[in-house]
Design an enzyme around this catalytic site. Structure first.
Site, short mmCIF file in Angstrom:
data_model
loop_
_atom_site.label_atom_id
_atom_site.label_comp_id
_atom_site.label_asym_id
_atom_site.label_seq_id
_atom_site.Cartn_x
_atom_site.Cartn_y
_atom_site.Cartn_z
N ASP A 4 44.18 38.13 33.76
CA ASP A 4 43.18 37.12 34.19
C ASP A 4 42.13 36.94 34.50
O ASP A 4 42.32 36.61 35.94
CB ASP A 4 43.97 35.25 33.99
CG ASP A 4 43.18 34.45 33.16
OD1 ASP A 4 41.49 35.06 32.77
OD2 ASP A 4 43.72 33.10 32.30
N ASP A 99 39.10 38.73 28.26
CA ASP A 99 39.53 38.81 30.17
C ASP A 99 40.71 38.36 30.33
O ASP A 99 41.22 38.91 31.58
CB ASP A 99 38.33 37.20 30.85
CG ASP A 99 39.15 36.20 30.75
OD1 ASP A 99 39.40 35.93 29.30
OD2 ASP A 99 38.65 35.43 31.21
N GLU A 100 41.86 39.02 29.67
CA GLU A 100 42.60 38.32 29.48
C GLU A 100 44.01 40.00 28.88
O GLU A 100 43.14 39.95 27.62
CB GLU A 100 43.46 37.21 28.66
CG GLU A 100 44.47 36.61 29.00
CD GLU A 100 44.81 35.11 28.53
OE1 GLU A 100 43.69 34.96 27.83
OE2 GLU A 100 46.32 34.87 27.88
P1 TTP Z 1 39.40 31.81 29.62
O1 TTP Z 1 40.02 33.01 30.16
O2 TTP Z 1 40.34 30.63 29.22
O3 TTP Z 1 38.41 31.46 30.96
P2 TTP Z 1 37.97 31.35 32.35
O4 TTP Z 1 37.91 32.86 32.74
O5 TTP Z 1 35.96 30.90 32.20
O6 TTP Z 1 38.49 30.61 33.46
P3 TTP Z 1 39.58 30.74 33.77
O7 TTP Z 1 40.53 31.68 33.51
O8 TTP Z 1 39.73 30.72 35.34
O9 TTP Z 1 40.41 29.91 33.92
O10 TTP Z 1 38.87 32.35 29.00
C1 TTP Z 1 37.39 33.58 29.11
C2 TTP Z 1 36.26 33.81 28.59
O11 TTP Z 1 36.25 33.08 27.20
C3 TTP Z 1 35.75 32.39 29.04
O12 TTP Z 1 35.46 32.96 30.30
C4 TTP Z 1 34.69 31.99 27.85
C5 TTP Z 1 35.30 32.28 26.63
N1 TTP Z 1 36.12 31.19 25.97
C6 TTP Z 1 34.76 30.56 24.92
O13 TTP Z 1 34.55 30.89 24.62
N2 TTP Z 1 35.83 28.92 24.74
C7 TTP Z 1 36.85 28.40 24.88
O14 TTP Z 1 36.87 27.87 24.48
C8 TTP Z 1 37.77 29.19 25.75
C9 TTP Z 1 38.72 29.37 26.48
C10 TTP Z 1 37.35 30.72 26.50
MG MG Z 2 40.21 33.98 32.24
#
Ligand code: TTP
Ligand code: MG
Length: 350
Positions: A4, A99-100
């Site tokens: 992630d 991203d995951e």
């Molecule tokens: P995440 O992996 O949940 O969040 P992140 O990568 O920004 O932060 P981290 O993993 O370090 O906690 O989500 C990946 C991307 O998806 C995030 O950068 C933006 C998008 N996203 C949204 O558009 N809306 C949301 O509610 C979430 C959770 C994520």
């Molecule tokens: Mg993330």
């Protein structure tokens, strides 16, 4: 392995705008149009800003925050590159979002205990290729790997040894188990259960009486039991490599060398990717206009046809002006059961 990226959208914005590094960056919609936050940099999170919060609230909590509108095409491109890196390891990839992803590396590593060098290498490759950091969790199943990747964010690596699942999960709040949302958390708290080990050790009859079958499902999660397989994606669109040049390049030989290098970079990915029918070369000129050339030779792209195919696309597609960027990608994957398309054929090039 669960991978992630850290603060994905905002890290990309900070990467592409060095003046924003170390600063609170909020990626989201307009506060006046009732926009919400997609994500925020870790600097902004310190002010309490988080995903899905109204942008208006976020800007009130963090007035110095730099508000950026999302550039989805860029994020999608990075996601494709990540996919290519994952494919260097294994074809067994289950993307969860841009991203995951889960990667099943059990054929490479009989035990998660051996995963450390592989996980470190993957993180290093991601950093090298995208200038971004990822957090990785490794465990014997998806549930625990996912919780593990979240443990040491950002830039984390957490390995849970087989048999250590219960000890790892035990002290965490039940909310960490995905599948237990705010409402379930509330119900469990009402029953006196806040930590995972309390849920793991509760009497099954009591759980059923209180929560029905769901109670038992929660308990299995709490005990770190999960046998869902990593299910590879059926919607893979494109895998690509690209390079932005530090200065514009106009020499044919130099550009051909770069085409060859891109083909070379794509090669390890090709081995694990599903068979692809189409090869695409992207050329970007200093005026930012983009030319793409595609070929779909009627047989899938192989290691042998990759480089000649790419060079041919370059010869056809380049108009002689200097270039700022080149990218090479494969797409049009054969995802259905094999046998639909001949993998090898004598007439490789159109
Ligand atoms: P995440 O992996 O949940 O969040 P992140 O990568 O920004 O932060 P981290 O993993 O370090 O906690 O989500 C990946 C991307 O998806 C995030 O950068 C933006 C998008 N996203 C949204 O558009 N809306 C949301 O509610 C979430 C959770 C994520
Ligand atoms: Mg993330």
């Amino acid at each position: 392995m669960h991978v992630d990226l850290d603060a994905f959208y905002s890290s990309i914005e900070q990467r592409d705008h060095p003046e924003w590094r170390g600063k609170p960056v909020i990626v989201g919609g307009d506060p006046d149009a009732r926009g919400v936050v997609a994500t925020a940099s870790y600097e902004a999170r310190r002010f309490g800003v988080h995903s899905a919060m109204p942008t208006r609230t976020a800007m009130r909590l963090c007035p110095q925050g730099i508000l950026v509108h999302p550039r989805f095409s860029v994020y999608g491109e990075v996601s494709g590159r990540l996919r290519a890196l994952f494919l260097e390891l294994t074809p067994l990839i289950e993307p969860i979002s841009l991203d995951e992803a889960f990667l099943d590396v059990s054929a490479l590593l009989p035990s998660p205990l051996e995963a450390e060098p592989v996980a470190r290498e993957l993180k290093a490759r991601i950093r090298q290729e995208t200038e971004l950091t990822a957090s990785v969790g490794v465990a014997a199943n998806k549930l625990v790997a996912k919780v593990a990747s979240d443990r040491e964010k950002p830039d984390g690596l957490t390995i849970v040894p087989p048999g250590g699942e219960a000890a790892f999960l035990g002290p965490l709040p039940v909310r960490r188990l995905f599948g237990i949302g705010p409402r379930s958390e509330e119900r469990l708290r009402g029953a006196g259960i806040e930590r995972v080990d309390q849920l793991a050790g509760a009497a099954p009859e009591w759980l059923v009486a209180r929560f029905g079958q769901t109670g038992l499902e929660w308990q299995r999660m709490a005990q770190g039991i999960d046998d869902r397989p990593v299910t590879p994606d059926r919607e893979l669109k494109q895998i690509s490599r690209e390079r932005t040049f530090p200065r514009d390049i106009g020499r044919r030989e130099e550009l051909q060398g770069i085409v060859e290098a891109l083909a070379e970079e794509l090669r390890p990915t090709l081995q694990n990717a599903p068979p692809a029918r189409t090869l695409t070369l992207k050329l970007r000129y200093p005026d930012l206009s983009i030319a793409t050339r595609r070929r779909t030779p009627g047989v899938v792209i192989t290691e042998d046809t990759l480089k000649p195919g790419a060079l041919q696309l370059f010869d056809e597609g380049w108009d002689g002006r200097p270039l700022r960027l080149m990218g090479l990608g494969i797409s049009n994957f054969v995802l259905e059961p094999e046998g639909q398309l001949p993998l090898f054929d004598d007439g490789g090039v159109e």
